[in-house]
Design an enzyme around this catalytic site. Sequence first.
Site, PDB file in Angstrom:
ATOM      1  N   ASN A  47       1.039  -1.144   0.105  1.00 27.17           N
ATOM      2  CA  ASN A  47       0.079  -0.114  -0.205  1.00 27.17           C
ATOM      3  C   ASN A  47       0.840   1.017  -0.058  1.00 27.17           C
ATOM      4  O   ASN A  47       0.440   2.375   0.372  1.00 27.17           O
ATOM      5  CB  ASN A  47      -0.893   0.233   1.341  1.00 27.17           C
ATOM      6  CG  ASN A  47      -1.826  -1.221   1.367  1.00 27.17           C
ATOM      7  OD1 ASN A  47      -2.224  -1.488   0.292  1.00 27.17           O
ATOM      8  ND2 ASN A  47      -1.830  -1.894   2.472  1.00 27.17           N
ATOM      9  N   HIS A 139     -14.533  -2.647   4.481  1.00 32.81           N
ATOM     10  CA  HIS A 139     -13.560  -3.307   5.210  1.00 32.81           C
ATOM     11  C   HIS A 139     -13.807  -4.076   6.706  1.00 32.81           C
ATOM     12  O   HIS A 139     -14.623  -3.561   7.175  1.00 32.81           O
ATOM     13  CB  HIS A 139     -12.155  -2.228   5.654  1.00 32.81           C
ATOM     14  CG  HIS A 139     -10.994  -2.941   5.995  1.00 32.81           C
ATOM     15  ND1 HIS A 139     -10.505  -2.850   7.056  1.00 32.81           N
ATOM     16  CD2 HIS A 139     -10.087  -3.527   5.350  1.00 32.81           C
ATOM     17  CE1 HIS A 139      -9.288  -3.478   7.383  1.00 32.81           C
ATOM     18  NE2 HIS A 139      -9.056  -3.993   6.021  1.00 32.81           N
ATOM     19  N   GLU A 183     -16.263   3.114   2.753  1.00 31.13           N
ATOM     20  CA  GLU A 183     -14.986   3.511   2.182  1.00 31.13           C
ATOM     21  C   GLU A 183     -15.045   4.520   1.199  1.00 31.13           C
ATOM     22  O   GLU A 183     -16.253   4.542   0.401  1.00 31.13           O
ATOM     23  CB  GLU A 183     -14.095   2.413   1.854  1.00 31.13           C
ATOM     24  CG  GLU A 183     -13.990   1.345   2.869  1.00 31.13           C
ATOM     25  CD  GLU A 183     -12.955   0.085   2.364  1.00 31.13           C
ATOM     26  OE1 GLU A 183     -12.358   0.286   1.523  1.00 31.13           O
ATOM     27  OE2 GLU A 183     -13.357  -1.003   2.871  1.00 31.13           O
ATOM     28  N   SER A 187     -10.819  -1.240  -1.546  1.00 32.96           N
ATOM     29  CA  SER A 187      -9.547  -1.830  -1.638  1.00 32.96           C
ATOM     30  C   SER A 187      -9.633  -3.197  -2.216  1.00 32.96           C
ATOM     31  O   SER A 187      -8.699  -3.412  -2.804  1.00 32.96           O
ATOM     32  CB  SER A 187      -8.849  -2.022  -0.050  1.00 32.96           C
ATOM     33  OG  SER A 187      -9.522  -2.751   0.648  1.00 32.96           O
ATOM     34  N   ASP A 212     -14.214   6.431   5.526  1.00 35.97           N
ATOM     35  CA  ASP A 212     -12.879   5.705   5.545  1.00 35.97           C
ATOM     36  C   ASP A 212     -12.035   5.925   4.311  1.00 35.97           C
ATOM     37  O   ASP A 212     -12.304   5.470   3.161  1.00 35.97           O
ATOM     38  CB  ASP A 212     -13.031   4.331   5.947  1.00 35.97           C
ATOM     39  CG  ASP A 212     -11.810   3.736   6.228  1.00 35.97           C
ATOM     40  OD1 ASP A 212     -10.584   4.097   5.856  1.00 35.97           O
ATOM     41  OD2 ASP A 212     -11.701   2.637   6.721  1.00 35.97           O
ATOM     42  N   HIS A 215      -7.401   4.114   1.633  1.00 34.82           N
ATOM     43  CA  HIS A 215      -6.766   4.045   0.322  1.00 34.82           C
ATOM     44  C   HIS A 215      -6.819   5.365  -0.704  1.00 34.82           C
ATOM     45  O   HIS A 215      -6.326   5.254  -1.620  1.00 34.82           O
ATOM     46  CB  HIS A 215      -7.411   2.950  -0.235  1.00 34.82           C
ATOM     47  CG  HIS A 215      -7.314   1.393   0.683  1.00 34.82           C
ATOM     48  ND1 HIS A 215      -6.048   0.674   0.378  1.00 34.82           N
ATOM     49  CD2 HIS A 215      -8.146   0.770   1.394  1.00 34.82           C
ATOM     50  CE1 HIS A 215      -6.356  -0.260   1.213  1.00 34.82           C
ATOM     51  NE2 HIS A 215      -7.493  -0.367   1.787  1.00 34.82           N
ATOM     52  N   LYS A 246      -0.232   3.523   4.771  1.00 37.36           N
ATOM     53  CA  LYS A 246      -0.501   3.358   3.357  1.00 37.36           C
ATOM     54  C   LYS A 246       0.492   4.224   2.521  1.00 37.36           C
ATOM     55  O   LYS A 246       1.687   4.253   2.464  1.00 37.36           O
ATOM     56  CB  LYS A 246      -1.794   3.154   3.076  1.00 37.36           C
ATOM     57  CG  LYS A 246      -2.570   1.970   3.775  1.00 37.36           C
ATOM     58  CD  LYS A 246      -3.981   1.670   3.229  1.00 37.36           C
ATOM     59  CE  LYS A 246      -4.658   1.010   4.580  1.00 37.36           C
ATOM     60  NZ  LYS A 246      -4.304  -0.282   4.674  1.00 37.36           N
TER      61      LYS A 246
HETATM   62  N1  PMP Z   1      -9.592   0.828   6.649  1.00 34.26           N
HETATM   63  C1  PMP Z   1      -9.503   0.211   5.340  1.00 34.26           C
HETATM   64  C2  PMP Z   1     -10.639   0.581   4.306  1.00 34.26           C
HETATM   65  C3  PMP Z   1      -8.249  -0.911   5.105  1.00 34.26           C
HETATM   66  O1  PMP Z   1      -8.002  -0.988   3.982  1.00 34.26           O
HETATM   67  C4  PMP Z   1      -7.628  -1.114   6.199  1.00 34.26           C
HETATM   68  C5  PMP Z   1      -6.332  -1.545   6.133  1.00 34.26           C
HETATM   69  N2  PMP Z   1      -6.094  -2.345   4.947  1.00 34.26           N
HETATM   70  C6  PMP Z   1      -7.642  -0.199   7.405  1.00 34.26           C
HETATM   71  C7  PMP Z   1      -8.838   0.512   7.710  1.00 34.26           C
HETATM   72  C8  PMP Z   1      -6.873  -0.615   8.583  1.00 34.26           C
HETATM   73  O2  PMP Z   1      -5.850   0.290   8.692  1.00 34.26           O
HETATM   74  P1  PMP Z   1      -4.533  -0.015   9.496  1.00 34.26           P
HETATM   75  O3  PMP Z   1      -3.557  -0.660   8.328  1.00 34.26           O
HETATM   76  O4  PMP Z   1      -3.833   1.292   9.577  1.00 34.26           O
HETATM   77  O5  PMP Z   1      -4.932  -0.819  10.776  1.00 34.26           O
END
Ligand code: PMP
Length: 387
Positions: A47, A139, A183, A187, A212, A215, A246
């Site tokens: 990422n 997520h 989101e 992702s 969120d 990404h 990321k």
């Molecule tokens: N939100 C989303 C949409 C994610 O894809 C991720 C991790 N892949 C997270 C939160 C979690 O973030 P972190 O890796 O900082 O725990």
Amino acid sequence: MDLYKYIDKQLTSLAERQQLRQLNCVEHDTAGHALWQGRPLLDLSSNDYLGLAADTALQQEFLARVSLDPADKDYALSASSSRLLTGNHPGYQLLEEKLGSMYGDRSVLVFNSGYHANVGILPALAARGDLICCDKLNHASIIDGAELSGAKVKRYRHLDYDHLEEILAKNTPKYRHTFIITESVFSMDGDIADLRRLSELKQKYNAVLIVDEAHAFGVYGQTGCGICQQQGVIADIDIIVITFGKALCSQGAAAVMNETMRSYLVNKMRSLIFTTALAPMTVSWTSFVLEKVMTMTSQREHLSQLADTLRRGLLDRSYETCGSGHIVPLLLGENERALALAEQLRNAGVLVFAIRPPTVPFGTARVRFSLTAAMTYTDMDLILSSL
Ligand code: PMP
């Protein structure tokens, strides 16, 4: 039944369904590459969207500031306590102020990770008697937070805002508070939420909107403030979650909101209160990178053009893909097909892994090309020619 026997059976069953996960040891190499079983492969599974992980000049510039004097607390390697006790070092205030002004004078609260943020925000705000409307492909950390809260959770079809409106129209009168959570860049599919439409629905049904941007932060928007900035809706979102692991090449996360909400979370959010704070060194690095990322417009443009090139190349070769952002999925369907193609690509120098249920819905196993700005058009050619 004996627990270990039960676990053995579960593991065997996962293996039979091609769903057994393993921890693989991977070393990072030069820009955009990782050492996989001793070979440097093009890393399409990270990422590190702006390509900062191997930016030695950037890292040296930061390390040159790091003082070895133990009296200089900005670079200490542990906070040694939670933020509500003695772990709330001055780096936090500085980072939260920087982020707050990036977002136009909003209040900001920094957390240990995006997982901590998502697993803690909804349980702090919602409970039995409330309604959470959740995109079906959100997520796992969002789903976990929603379930933990005890509120009624209704999942609308992915990006289907007519379905969301149906749910809102039918249900909001029955619940105390309604939350919509999504989101911005998804992702697994690389597609993007329509935040204007969500803001309209939030207004119409008097809901709280949480987005969120894990990404998207650093990757979209004029100064990297994500899809909220690109779509011009920062002020309409109640809580924007951003993460630092990321594009920012660091660790941690934050929520952007108003001061009342911030005070409430400081008092109620268990995943903020009951955990050791981030190390001052980590917070200092995040602050340092943040300023650089704001002006990385050329990296953002390059990344977007790479994604367009790869998507076009896949479609020209009659492969199935979706989305429009810098995460480019190649949909394959069955787990075996995804596993076989991932192995073929790794043999050809392209580091990808099969993404299988339950991470994605059943029958939609895929490989996912997670692009970074450190990559080149030659790298896109390598991917396409390896298929
Ligand atoms: N939100 C989303 C949409 C994610 O894809 C991720 C991790 N892949 C997270 C939160 C979690 O973030 P972190 O890796 O900082 O725990």
